[in-house]
Design an enzyme around this catalytic site. Sequence first.
Site, PDB file in Angstrom:
ATOM      1  N   GLU A   1      47.727  34.767  -7.820  1.00 36.82           N
ATOM      2  CA  GLU A   1      48.848  35.705  -7.761  1.00 36.82           C
ATOM      3  C   GLU A   1      50.131  34.935  -7.431  1.00 36.82           C
ATOM      4  O   GLU A   1      50.154  34.134  -6.493  1.00 36.82           O
ATOM      5  CB  GLU A   1      48.581  36.780  -6.706  1.00 36.82           C
ATOM      6  CG  GLU A   1      49.783  37.610  -6.290  1.00 36.82           C
ATOM      7  CD  GLU A   1      50.465  38.315  -7.446  1.00 36.82           C
ATOM      8  OE1 GLU A   1      51.704  38.412  -7.427  1.00 36.82           O
ATOM      9  OE2 GLU A   1      49.768  38.775  -8.382  1.00 36.82           O
TER      10      GLU A   1
ATOM     11  N   ARG B   1      50.913  53.935  -5.548  1.00 38.55           N
ATOM     12  CA  ARG B   1      50.434  52.706  -6.180  1.00 38.55           C
ATOM     13  C   ARG B   1      49.966  51.664  -5.163  1.00 38.55           C
ATOM     14  O   ARG B   1      48.969  50.974  -5.370  1.00 38.55           O
ATOM     15  CB  ARG B   1      51.553  52.125  -7.064  1.00 38.55           C
ATOM     16  CG  ARG B   1      51.075  51.099  -8.073  1.00 38.55           C
ATOM     17  CD  ARG B   1      52.222  50.653  -8.974  1.00 38.55           C
ATOM     18  NE  ARG B   1      51.713  49.808 -10.035  1.00 38.55           N
ATOM     19  CZ  ARG B   1      51.387  50.228 -11.252  1.00 38.55           C
ATOM     20  NH1 ARG B   1      51.524  51.510 -11.544  1.00 38.55           N
ATOM     21  NH2 ARG B   1      50.934  49.399 -12.168  1.00 38.55           N
TER      22      ARG B   1
ATOM     23  N   TYR C   1      55.522  64.674  -8.733  1.00 38.73           N
ATOM     24  CA  TYR C   1      54.224  65.048  -8.185  1.00 38.73           C
ATOM     25  C   TYR C   1      54.070  64.472  -6.779  1.00 38.73           C
ATOM     26  O   TYR C   1      54.714  63.489  -6.418  1.00 38.73           O
ATOM     27  CB  TYR C   1      53.065  64.585  -9.076  1.00 38.73           C
ATOM     28  CG  TYR C   1      53.072  63.115  -9.457  1.00 38.73           C
ATOM     29  CD1 TYR C   1      52.513  62.145  -8.622  1.00 38.73           C
ATOM     30  CD2 TYR C   1      53.600  62.700 -10.679  1.00 38.73           C
ATOM     31  CE1 TYR C   1      52.495  60.810  -8.989  1.00 38.73           C
ATOM     32  CE2 TYR C   1      53.590  61.367 -11.054  1.00 38.73           C
ATOM     33  CZ  TYR C   1      53.039  60.419 -10.211  1.00 38.73           C
ATOM     34  OH  TYR C   1      53.026  59.095 -10.577  1.00 38.73           O
TER      35      TYR C   1
ATOM     36  N   ASP D   1      48.591  45.237 -19.132  1.00 38.15           N
ATOM     37  CA  ASP D   1      49.872  45.120 -19.828  1.00 38.15           C
ATOM     38  C   ASP D   1      50.019  43.820 -20.603  1.00 38.15           C
ATOM     39  O   ASP D   1      50.813  43.736 -21.538  1.00 38.15           O
ATOM     40  CB  ASP D   1      51.030  45.233 -18.833  1.00 38.15           C
ATOM     41  CG  ASP D   1      51.294  46.666 -18.408  1.00 38.15           C
ATOM     42  OD1 ASP D   1      50.675  47.581 -18.980  1.00 38.15           O
ATOM     43  OD2 ASP D   1      52.120  46.871 -17.489  1.00 38.15           O
TER      44      ASP D   1
END
Length: 410
Positions: free
Chosen positions: A35, A109, A215, A295
Amino acid sequence: MMSQKLRVGIIGGGIGGVALARSLQQQGIDFHLFERAAAFGEVGAGVQMTPNAVKVLKALGLAESLQQVGFLPEAMVGLNWESAHELFRTPLKSTCPDLYGAEFYHVHRADLHTMLVADIPTEKVTFNAQCTDLQQNAGSATAYFADGSTYEADLIVGADGIHSVVRNALWGNEKPQFTGHMCWRALVPVEEHPLPFVGPWASFWMGPSAHVVTYYVKGGKAVNIVAVAEAAEWVKESWTEASSTAELLDAYQGWHPNLIQLFERTDPAQTFKWGLFDHDPMAQWSVNHATLLGDAAHPMLPFLSQGAAMAIEDGYVLAQALAHYKGDLSTALAAYEAERRPRTSQVQLQARERGRTYHLSSPEELRQRDLAYQQEQAKNPNAVGIRAEWIYEYDATRCRERFDAEAISA
């Protein structure tokens, strides 16, 4: 478990990368994740975990975690931007488990990311690792990093997003295209009770050349805002491009007071914007000892709320294929692509189409669209207004059955 030891390098620690890591760990497959950031972390935004993704999360042992941090919306509701006239109402909380085999959750998230990484050993992760290149030989692939280090593995997986270094190394530097849409994201904390002007459902406000989705997340303790508008000029593709409450309000002048009240409660310092970019569906993801997911393989517009869900499905299916074919890498990658590419390509293209239908402007187009919503709901009260039943029905956890069926038919 694998009968032949396989080592997998994962480039990118976002939702897709950590979903793959957790899936590999579950199958007993060795991996190491790289990462580029100094620590795990996700931006402050909500994500819709539709039933297809929830099936995978449950298979990964996360049912209880989802219950603790998620919000179960009662319905998905389409609303006119100006009058709040209801265009469609699809029940979710009461119907999704029976119709699709799992619940429909709204999740922050960062909470989703945290639950996915919870059991990944720290020694399996390297931070501050910026991948700069990928090279292959006859038996392995090697990732190169900015600090001069390298990592050789049987398989390198590019889970490094829309600007994927791994994708560029495999297929050349084809830049993603600006779609003509820009997006704002913001989060509004809810102190004690649900806001009276925000219902306990996913609201799709549809207006001329723009739409807004709102939401609840964090078990109902915050409201997530996703506001999309067509943009004449290019907008930077970044989740951390600063915007402001004033800019958001200016873009939605004349929209219903319920939305304006919500926008007024946003934190100007925590309101972000970015341009929406995508690629056309790819004809192939894998080359020898390297492949893509999320992605990096299929960036998509957010209009079907499937970006994170598709990446989670990818990670699970790839791990299942590697385990199922027991070290036969080429067959495993072929099975992975056969299972995933047709589905993700269809979602990519259908998400583009929703961007068109959500933003219709002419009175006749709006009349025809809204009449179609009403007719579909009259025929089937459970029909999803955004026409996503085919997405929710899919069950990635049954992919091994399909691998076997494909082998028999071959």
